[in-house]
Design a protein around this motif. Structure first.
Motif, PDB file in Angstrom:
ATOM      1  N   TYR A  72      -7.584   2.524  -0.681  1.00 19.33           N
ATOM      2  CA  TYR A  72      -6.597   3.500  -1.078  1.00 19.33           C
ATOM      3  C   TYR A  72      -6.010   3.591  -2.343  1.00 19.33           C
ATOM      4  O   TYR A  72      -5.970   4.454  -3.365  1.00 19.33           O
ATOM      5  CB  TYR A  72      -5.548   3.334  -0.183  1.00 19.33           C
ATOM      6  N   SER A  92       0.698  -1.190  -0.003  1.00 15.37           N
ATOM      7  CA  SER A  92       0.028  -0.105   0.039  1.00 15.37           C
ATOM      8  C   SER A  92       0.897   1.126  -0.088  1.00 15.37           C
ATOM      9  O   SER A  92       0.239   2.446  -0.387  1.00 15.37           O
ATOM     10  CB  SER A  92      -0.727  -0.118   1.323  1.00 15.37           C
ATOM     11  N   ASN A 139      -0.184   5.357  -0.693  1.00 21.96           N
ATOM     12  CA  ASN A 139      -0.214   6.210   0.482  1.00 21.96           C
ATOM     13  C   ASN A 139       0.728   7.367   0.439  1.00 21.96           C
ATOM     14  O   ASN A 139       0.410   8.466   0.804  1.00 21.96           O
ATOM     15  CB  ASN A 139       0.046   5.509   1.746  1.00 21.96           C
ATOM     16  N   CYS A 196      -6.367   6.461  -5.374  1.00 22.72           N
ATOM     17  CA  CYS A 196      -5.329   6.866  -6.046  1.00 22.72           C
ATOM     18  C   CYS A 196      -5.671   6.867  -7.559  1.00 22.72           C
ATOM     19  O   CYS A 196      -5.205   7.788  -8.250  1.00 22.72           O
ATOM     20  CB  CYS A 196      -3.954   6.282  -5.689  1.00 22.72           C
TER      21      CYS A 196
END
Length: 512
Positions: free
Chosen positions: A207, A147, A151, A211
């Motif tokens: 996430y 991830s 992030n 994105c």
């Protein structure tokens, strides 16, 4: 008309506010969940989860190094405005993290698994459960590693709204796992570890979707820029040394405590680390909002603005953490007693020492960001690693000679203090316009004096009251009011005081 610097400050303030909304909800849910988990699992099983999960966390130094590298390189390219290079950085970061996940899996399933089954002090009838917990912890950690590139993009673009909303979803999902823990009759320790893994999968998907929808550079394609790969791996390689110190410092002391005192003491240590970590988010949120700006200002050649953010950010992060830490320090025993039905022995003193170390570490968070922005981190990371790891042999010797378990944490206060001055010295070396004297006297000394004075006064007042919820409220309010007053009088510059007064006056006039 607002200047670019004013817009940056407004963005930092807005992002900080969003992160604080997220933080308050996560703290409330986290504190409640910890209470239920400890009661449901029991002290021994909670200690097993803490020490076994900590074994996996020891591999975090590999991932933490790439977190710093990804955020630095993505923020740097954003500061330069090169979108093509930004996509190359993202794709390269994804490739590296896939490799890291594989390496962590191999290490965890060989060295880590051997250590869990042969060296840790765990009751024989809980070894099977401990192994299940270990496997789910490994999988959870691998998901976290994968991830990181996504992030890092959110942090670099300063879309803290995404962290706020997804963080709230994550906290609610973990709360749901806690409630299910009360319903299912299956081995609760294993079920909890599985629940945490399932939540990590869901959060990872959220996430990624965010994105891909908002950042055009998050379109992955397999590619390998060898020059960039070398620079990122070099940056990450040296970062490993520093992160190795922090990772082994925390989890190494946890293992040392287990070897001498068993899983019950790990439960006390686990609770103290969790509470200290939750409280530390008060300043960590501000640092997260500030870090991209420090890197972007350096990348854009605005060194003076970069250093101003370093100095003021160091003070503000300390003030934010000390504001909530001092009430906990003076009321730790009472708060733990009100919060938990059965408080493991030594939890209170573990918590106090952990919070003091966190406060010291906070003062140099912005200095670390500036050092990473320069890209010259070799000696910084080596030095930090050596300083942090000095804590472990000292702790081991203390326990070997029969001292109480909390003596294993005292060396952390010394090492964190030494690390402060080491970081500032290196920043001066890499950015000559950095002023060591200004940092020592106007930032560090001022922060310690204000925090120490508030703690001494409030601790003295606290001694006149019995342990009760009313006492916690009264002494906390006194602490907060006195601390804010002292910061306003002595902890801010004249320009900062004037700005605050003008904003208060404008708010009062507007509300009339």
């Amino acid at each position: 008309m607002a200047t670019e610097q004013d817009l940056d400050k407004h963005r930092i303030a807005k992002n900080t506010l969003l992160l604080y909304v997220r933080m308050f909800l996560m703290i409330l849910i986290g504190l409640y969940a910890s209470r239920v988990i400890l009661k449901t699992l029991g002290i021994s099983d909670y200690g097993v989860y803490n020490v076994v999960g900590g074994m996996v966390s020891m591999f975090a130094f590999l991932n933490s190094a790439m977190v710093a590298a990804s955020q630095r390189f993505i923020s740097y390219e954003l500061g330069r405005g090169d979108k093509k290079r930004l996509n190359i950085v993202f794709c390269t970061s994804v490739n590296i993290h896939v490799i890291i996940a594989v390496v962590i899996f191999i290490l965890a399933e060989t060295i880590g698994l051997w250590f869990v089954n042969t060296q840790l002090v765990i009751d024989a009838d809980r070894m099977m459960a401990a192994n299940w917990v270990y496997q789910f912890s490994v999988l959870t950690f691998m998901v976290t590693v994968l991830s990181v590139p996504y992030n890092s993009c959110i942090v670099a673009h300063e879309h803290m709204k995404a962290f706020a909303y997804i963080g709230i979803v994550e906290a609610c999902l973990k709360l749901a796992v806690v409630f299910l823990l009360l319903v299912f009759s299956y081995d609760k320790l294993i079920f909890y570890a599985f629940g945490v893994f399932a939540v990590s999968i869901i959060v990872r998907i959220l996430y990624s979707l965010y994105c891909k929808r908002h950042f055009e550079e998050c379109s992955y394609r397999f590619m390998m820029d060898r020059g960039l790969l070398r620079r990122m791996l070099s940056f990450a390689g040296w970062s490993i040394f520093g992160n190795l110190g922090f990772s082994f410092k925390d989890q190494g002391s946890n293992i040392i405590l287990n070897l001498f005192y068993g899983t019950s003491i790990n439960a006390a240590r686990g609770i103290s680390m969790q509470v200290s970590g939750l409280i530390s988010t008060f300043s960590a949120n501000f640092s997260m909002a500030l870090s991209p700006q420090i890197t972007k200002q350096y990348a854009g050649g605005n060194i003076e603005n970069c250093l101003n953010l370093v100095y003021s950010g160091a003070r503000y992060t300390f003030y934010l953490l000390a504001l909530v830490s001092i009430p906990f320090l003076i009321n730790a025993d009472c708060i733990l007693g009100l919060w938990l039905e059965n408080v493991p022995e030594y939890t209170s003193i573990f918590l106090k020492i952990s919070m003091i170390v966190s406060v010291f570490y906070t003062i140099t968070g912005t200095v670390t960001t500036a050092l990473q922005a320069t890209g010259k981190i070799k000696w910084f990371q080596i030095g930090v690693c050596v300083i942090m790891l000095l804590e472990l042999p000292i702790a081991y010797v203390c326990l070997l000679y029969g001292y109480p378990p909390y003596y294993a944490l005292y060396p952390g206060i010394l090492t964190s203090t030494i690390a402060i001055f080491f970081r500032v010295f290196l920043l001066k070396r890499y950015i000559p316009s950095c002023s060591i004297s200004y940092y020592v006297f106007s930032v560090y000394s001022r922060c310690i004096a204000i925090g120490g004075l508030t703690w001494i006064l409030c601790y003295y007042i606290r001694s006149f009251f019995p342990d009760s919820f009313f006492t916690v409220i009264v002494t906390s309010l006194v602490s907060i009011v006195f601390f804010i007053s002292t910061v306003f009088a002595f902890g801010l510059s004249g320009k900062e005081r004037t700005m605050i007064l003008n904003k208060v006056k404008a708010f009062v006039c507007k509300s009339k």
